[in-house]
Design a protein around this motif. Structure first.
Motif, short mmCIF file in Angstrom:
data_model
loop_
_atom_site.label_atom_id
_atom_site.label_comp_id
_atom_site.label_asym_id
_atom_site.label_seq_id
_atom_site.Cartn_x
_atom_site.Cartn_y
_atom_site.Cartn_z
N ARG A 56 0.83 -1.20 0.00
CA ARG A 56 0.00 0.00 0.00
C ARG A 56 0.86 1.25 0.00
O ARG A 56 0.61 2.20 -0.74
N SER A 57 1.90 1.24 0.84
CA SER A 57 2.78 2.41 0.92
C SER A 57 3.48 2.66 -0.41
O SER A 57 3.58 3.80 -0.87
N ALA A 58 3.97 1.59 -1.06
CA ALA A 58 4.67 1.74 -2.32
C ALA A 58 3.76 2.30 -3.41
O ALA A 58 4.14 3.23 -4.14
N VAL A 59 2.54 1.77 -3.50
CA VAL A 59 1.62 2.23 -4.53
C VAL A 59 1.17 3.66 -4.25
O VAL A 59 1.01 4.47 -5.17
N GLN A 60 0.95 4.00 -2.98
CA GLN A 60 0.54 5.36 -2.65
C GLN A 60 1.65 6.36 -2.94
O GLN A 60 1.38 7.47 -3.42
N HIS A 61 2.90 5.98 -2.68
CA HIS A 61 4.02 6.84 -3.07
C HIS A 61 4.04 7.03 -4.58
O HIS A 61 4.23 8.15 -5.08
N PHE A 62 3.86 5.94 -5.31
CA PHE A 62 3.89 6.01 -6.78
C PHE A 62 2.75 6.89 -7.30
O PHE A 62 2.96 7.74 -8.17
N ALA A 63 1.55 6.70 -6.75
CA ALA A 63 0.41 7.51 -7.19
C ALA A 63 0.64 8.99 -6.88
O ALA A 63 0.32 9.86 -7.70
N ALA A 64 1.19 9.28 -5.71
CA ALA A 64 1.48 10.67 -5.36
C ALA A 64 2.48 11.28 -6.34
O ALA A 64 2.34 12.44 -6.75
N GLY A 65 3.48 10.50 -6.73
CA GLY A 65 4.47 11.00 -7.69
C GLY A 65 3.86 11.29 -9.04
O GLY A 65 4.18 12.31 -9.69
N THR A 66 2.94 10.43 -9.51
CA THR A 66 2.33 10.66 -10.82
C THR A 66 1.42 11.90 -10.80
O THR A 66 1.46 12.71 -11.73
N VAL A 67 0.63 12.04 -9.74
CA VAL A 67 -0.25 13.21 -9.66
C VAL A 67 0.57 14.49 -9.55
O VAL A 67 0.27 15.50 -10.20
N PHE A 68 1.63 14.47 -8.73
CA PHE A 68 2.47 15.65 -8.58
C PHE A 68 3.17 15.99 -9.90
O PHE A 68 3.36 17.18 -10.21
N SER A 69 3.52 14.99 -10.68
CA SER A 69 4.14 15.23 -11.97
C SER A 69 3.19 15.97 -12.91
O SER A 69 3.59 16.92 -13.60
N GLN A 114 10.29 1.93 -1.14
CA GLN A 114 8.96 2.53 -1.10
C GLN A 114 9.04 4.04 -1.32
O GLN A 114 8.24 4.61 -2.05
N THR A 115 10.00 4.69 -0.69
CA THR A 115 10.17 6.13 -0.88
C THR A 115 10.52 6.46 -2.33
O THR A 115 10.03 7.43 -2.90
N ALA A 116 11.36 5.62 -2.93
CA ALA A 116 11.77 5.85 -4.32
C ALA A 116 10.61 5.74 -5.29
O ALA A 116 10.68 6.29 -6.40
N MET A 117 9.53 5.07 -4.91
CA MET A 117 8.39 4.93 -5.81
C MET A 117 7.76 6.28 -6.14
O MET A 117 7.20 6.46 -7.22
N PHE A 118 7.83 7.23 -5.21
CA PHE A 118 7.32 8.58 -5.50
C PHE A 118 8.06 9.18 -6.70
O PHE A 118 7.45 9.72 -7.62
N PHE A 119 9.38 9.08 -6.68
CA PHE A 119 10.19 9.67 -7.74
C PHE A 119 10.07 8.87 -9.04
O PHE A 119 10.14 9.45 -10.13
N LEU A 120 9.86 7.56 -8.91
CA LEU A 120 9.63 6.75 -10.10
C LEU A 120 8.32 7.17 -10.78
O LEU A 120 8.27 7.33 -12.00
N GLY A 121 7.27 7.36 -9.98
CA GLY A 121 6.01 7.81 -10.55
C GLY A 121 6.14 9.17 -11.21
O GLY A 121 5.60 9.40 -12.30
N PHE A 122 6.89 10.06 -10.58
CA PHE A 122 7.09 11.41 -11.15
C PHE A 122 7.81 11.35 -12.49
O PHE A 122 7.36 11.93 -13.47
N ILE A 123 8.94 10.64 -12.54
CA ILE A 123 9.73 10.65 -13.76
C ILE A 123 9.06 9.87 -14.89
O ILE A 123 9.18 10.22 -16.07
N LEU A 124 8.30 8.82 -14.56
CA LEU A 124 7.60 8.08 -15.60
C LEU A 124 6.56 8.95 -16.29
O LEU A 124 6.48 8.97 -17.53
#
Length: 239
Positions: free
Chosen positions: A36-49, A221-231
């Motif tokens: 859950r934490s990993a996916v939420q980080h990723f989702a936050a990164g995509t929306v912020f992007s 898990q923290t890196a998933m935010f940045f992965l979502g952003f850059i993708l």
């Protein structure tokens, strides 16, 4: 207008289905805290992007500071009011009441749908990118909905029906957002878009990331935010 409305509903159908899928997943097996934490980080990164790359620059280029300021302020006030309503329905011993939780979720998905419709003010590509980010957010909203209802003793058909209703509310919100985009003057479109930006910033900083930090984190898990952003950033550059 008909073509735009058709595209809006096509895009909005993806997060609407994600809500239902999330609820059904919760009936089978609840995701672990780490996932859950990993996916939420990723989702936050995509929306912020989407916010940083598309929506905020579009607002800057419109050069309408006062409508932007008013819309943004109203967006912040609305989200804080929604938080107050949610906290008001929280009991220290029993947790948030099912009715209060579902009401907050209904408002949340209606707003997300309206944002998809309004994002077409910045362009079709922006609408698609925002939809991608919201799909992940609403997937876990569906999981949360199903988990809460099951904990309150609701049957599986009731859980699925509630999730389907949330999906319908999202589609209705998307229709309202698209209709507003087609019927109001550019000044009001700018204010509405600024309202949406404030709501999305709140979603990232006060919901997705806060919930993601509830469990102990790993660097992955923290890196998933940045992965979502850059993708999302790379998709934007390539599309």
């Amino acid at each position: 207008m008909t073509a735009t409305l058709s595209k809006v509903f096509t895009y909005a159908a993806m997060p609407a289905i994600a809500v239902l899928v999330g609820a059904l997943i919760s009936l089978i097996r609840q995701p672990g805290a780490g996932l859950r934490s990993a996916v939420q980080h990723f989702a936050a990164g995509t929306v912020f992007s989407v916010l940083a790359v598309e929506l905020l620059p579009d607002l800057m280029h419109r050069h309408l500071p006062w409508p932007t300021f008013i819309g943004f302020t109203l967006g912040v006030a609305f989200m804080l009011l929604l938080k107050w309503f949610g906290d008001r329905n929280t009991d220290e011993t029993e947790g948030r009441s099912t009715r209060g939780l579902l009401t907050a979720m209904g408002v949340d998905v209606a707003l997300d749908g309206a944002l998809i419709g309004l994002s077409f003010a910045a362009g079709e590509k922006q609408g698609l990118l925002l939809t991608v980010g919201l799909v992940l957010e609403l997937l876990f909203l569906g999981v949360s909905c199903g988990t809460s209802l099951r904990g309150a003793g609701r049957s599986s058909p009731r859980v699925a029906g509630t999730a389907a209703l949330l999906g319908i509310i999202l589609l209705a919100g998307a229709g309202v957002g698209a209709a507003a985009l087609a019927s109001v003057s550019p000044v009001y479109v700018d204010a509405l878009l600024a309202f949406g930006v404030a709501a999305l910033l709140y979603l990232v900083t006060e919901e997705l990331l806060v919930e993601a930090h509830e469990a102990p984190e790993t660097p992955v898990q923290t890196a998933m935010f940045f992965l979502g952003f850059i993708l999302l950033f790379m998709i934007d550059m390539l599309v």
